[in-house]
Design an enzyme around this catalytic site. Structure first.
Site, PDB file in Angstrom:
ATOM      1  N   SER A  19       0.703  -9.155   1.722  1.00 60.38           N
ATOM      2  CA  SER A  19      -0.843  -9.164   1.511  1.00 60.38           C
ATOM      3  C   SER A  19      -1.276  -9.220   3.100  1.00 60.38           C
ATOM      4  O   SER A  19      -0.699  -9.642   3.885  1.00 60.38           O
ATOM      5  CB  SER A  19      -1.502 -10.417   0.989  1.00 60.38           C
ATOM      6  OG  SER A  19      -2.970 -10.219   1.187  1.00 60.38           O
ATOM      7  N   SER A  20      -2.307  -8.198   3.128  1.00 60.89           N
ATOM      8  CA  SER A  20      -2.918  -8.188   4.437  1.00 60.89           C
ATOM      9  C   SER A  20      -3.320  -9.549   5.142  1.00 60.89           C
ATOM     10  O   SER A  20      -3.583  -9.927   6.101  1.00 60.89           O
ATOM     11  CB  SER A  20      -4.101  -7.185   4.523  1.00 60.89           C
ATOM     12  OG  SER A  20      -3.951  -6.181   3.883  1.00 60.89           O
ATOM     13  N   HIS A  64       0.874  -1.136   0.006  1.00 63.48           N
ATOM     14  CA  HIS A  64       0.060  -0.049  -0.129  1.00 63.48           C
ATOM     15  C   HIS A  64       0.907   1.208  -0.007  1.00 63.48           C
ATOM     16  O   HIS A  64       0.684   2.257  -0.713  1.00 63.48           O
ATOM     17  CB  HIS A  64      -0.863  -0.074   1.342  1.00 63.48           C
ATOM     18  CG  HIS A  64      -1.793  -1.191   1.401  1.00 63.48           C
ATOM     19  ND1 HIS A  64      -1.895  -2.044   2.449  1.00 63.48           N
ATOM     20  CD2 HIS A  64      -2.983  -1.488   0.586  1.00 63.48           C
ATOM     21  CE1 HIS A  64      -2.662  -2.928   2.428  1.00 63.48           C
ATOM     22  NE2 HIS A  64      -3.290  -2.664   1.278  1.00 63.48           N
ATOM     23  N   GLY A 106      -2.532  -1.691  -7.114  1.00 63.80           N
ATOM     24  CA  GLY A 106      -1.403  -2.639  -7.462  1.00 63.80           C
ATOM     25  C   GLY A 106      -1.817  -3.514  -8.468  1.00 63.80           C
ATOM     26  O   GLY A 106      -2.901  -4.202  -8.461  1.00 63.80           O
ATOM     27  N   GLN A 122     -18.115  -5.797  -1.439  1.00 64.72           N
ATOM     28  CA  GLN A 122     -17.063  -6.768  -2.242  1.00 64.72           C
ATOM     29  C   GLN A 122     -16.804  -8.029  -1.678  1.00 64.72           C
ATOM     30  O   GLN A 122     -16.193  -8.767  -2.227  1.00 64.72           O
ATOM     31  CB  GLN A 122     -15.707  -6.018  -2.821  1.00 64.72           C
ATOM     32  CG  GLN A 122     -15.019  -5.855  -1.544  1.00 64.72           C
ATOM     33  CD  GLN A 122     -13.497  -4.707  -1.884  1.00 64.72           C
ATOM     34  OE1 GLN A 122     -13.869  -3.843  -1.963  1.00 64.72           O
ATOM     35  NE2 GLN A 122     -12.441  -5.319  -2.124  1.00 64.72           N
TER      36      GLN A 122
END
Ligand code: AMP
Length: 303
Positions: A204-205, A41, A166, A66
């Site tokens: 990635s989170s 991010h 991204g 989403q």
């Protein structure tokens, strides 16, 4: 700025903040995120600044529309204090972190509670065509509706000159580029390279859902992509052989493959043949599950 990053929670505050920046003659950058901010991010904020945005606003919003009912909306990490610090370090001027009610209105929140709705057939099917239909769109039928809805709202709230996304979510980037073209949003979409850990795992989170052993097995994703690039560089043009190689690497680590494909980098349609195709126009894309703990996606250009 001087006095630190601003936290904005209301749409009206964002408009006011943007108006002030514009009155100073600044270009506005937008970086939409769901928070749990990491180097990936942060790289988008830095890119927005490089693209001439004097004021960058990052949004931090875990967007309910989403997620499908079976996905990790409730479990998704929410770490606003740390996110503010990380965004400040990257150079963002403000973080926009609205509540769900502020973003969508009470009526929608209520109807989601009552009907379990997470989406309402919005822009992605109307505008984004095949880019939204395939792969992630097939497995997560309401996902891109939610993404296009929230991003178009953010575009209307912020009115950015440049918005950075991204390549980690390569299909999302393609869908949003198409949405911007189809809906005549007056802004530049900038795609940014995937930031990886030293061992190759795409940051990635959701990586935090894995234990050490699972994380080790998850390295097969980036390894399989690297092998496919190497094979392409060595002259392999047989799509079937490249895909088999990727699948074998993933399966050796007992990952459950959702899809592993070689696609056209702009339409996301599968490629049958690579003869005469520039590697930069072909993308290897994949999604796989590590046990039933986490679903990971990754992708790479063949160039
Ligand atoms: P998310 O918070 O996961 O919805 O991601 C917000 C934005 O950050 C999206 O445009 C993602 O593609 C981007 N992003 C997430 N992870 C990475 C990464 N490892 N490298 C580059 N961009 C990323």
């Amino acid at each position: 700025m001087g006095d630190g990053i601003r936290l904005l929670t209301r749409k009206a505050e964002v408009r006011e903040f943007v108006a002030q920046a514009r009155s100073r003659g600044e270009r506005i950058g937008l970086v939409p995120t769901m928070g749990a901010i990491h180097q990936g991010h942060q790289s988008l904020v830095r890119r927005a600044i490089e693209c001439g945005a004097g004021t960058v606003i990052a949004s931090v919003f875990v967007n309910p529309t989403q997620f499908s009912p079976t996905e990790d909306f409730d479990a998704y990490p929410r770490t606003l204090e740390a996110d503010l610090a990380a965004m400040e370090e990257a150079g963002a001027a403000a973080v926009f972190a609205p509540s769900v009610a502020e973003m969508y209105g009470e009526a929608l929140v209520e109807s989601m509670r009552v009907h379990g709705l997470t989406s309402f057939g919005f822009l992605s099917h109307a505008v984004a065509g095949s880019a939204a239909r395939l792969w992630e769109g097939e497995r997560r039928p309401t996902h891109f509706d939610g993404v296009t809805m929230v991003v178009s709202k953010l575009f209307n709230i912020v009115g950015p000159d440049v918005a950075c996304f991204g390549e980690k979510d390569f299909q999302q980037l393609a869908v949003l580029r198409q949405m911007v073209a189809d809906m005549d949003f007056d802004l530049e979409v900038v795609g940014c390279p995937i930031v990886r850990e030293e061992d190759g795992l795409a940051v990635s989170s959701r990586n935090r859902y894995m234990d050490d052993a699972q994380r080790e097995r998850a390295l097969a994703l980036s390894r399989s992509l690297r092998e496919a690039r190497e094979a392409f560089a060595a002259g392999q043009r047989d799509v079937g052989a490249l895909v088999s190689g990727i699948r074998a690497t993933l399966e050796a680590e007992r990952l459950d493959i959702d899809y592993a494909e070689i696609v056209d980098a702009s339409t996301l349609e599968p490629l049958d043949s690579l003869e005469g195709i520039d590697g930069a126009d072909a993308r290897a894309i994949l999604a796989a599950r590590v046990d039933n703990t986490v679903r990971l996606i990754d992708n790479a250009s063949l160039a």
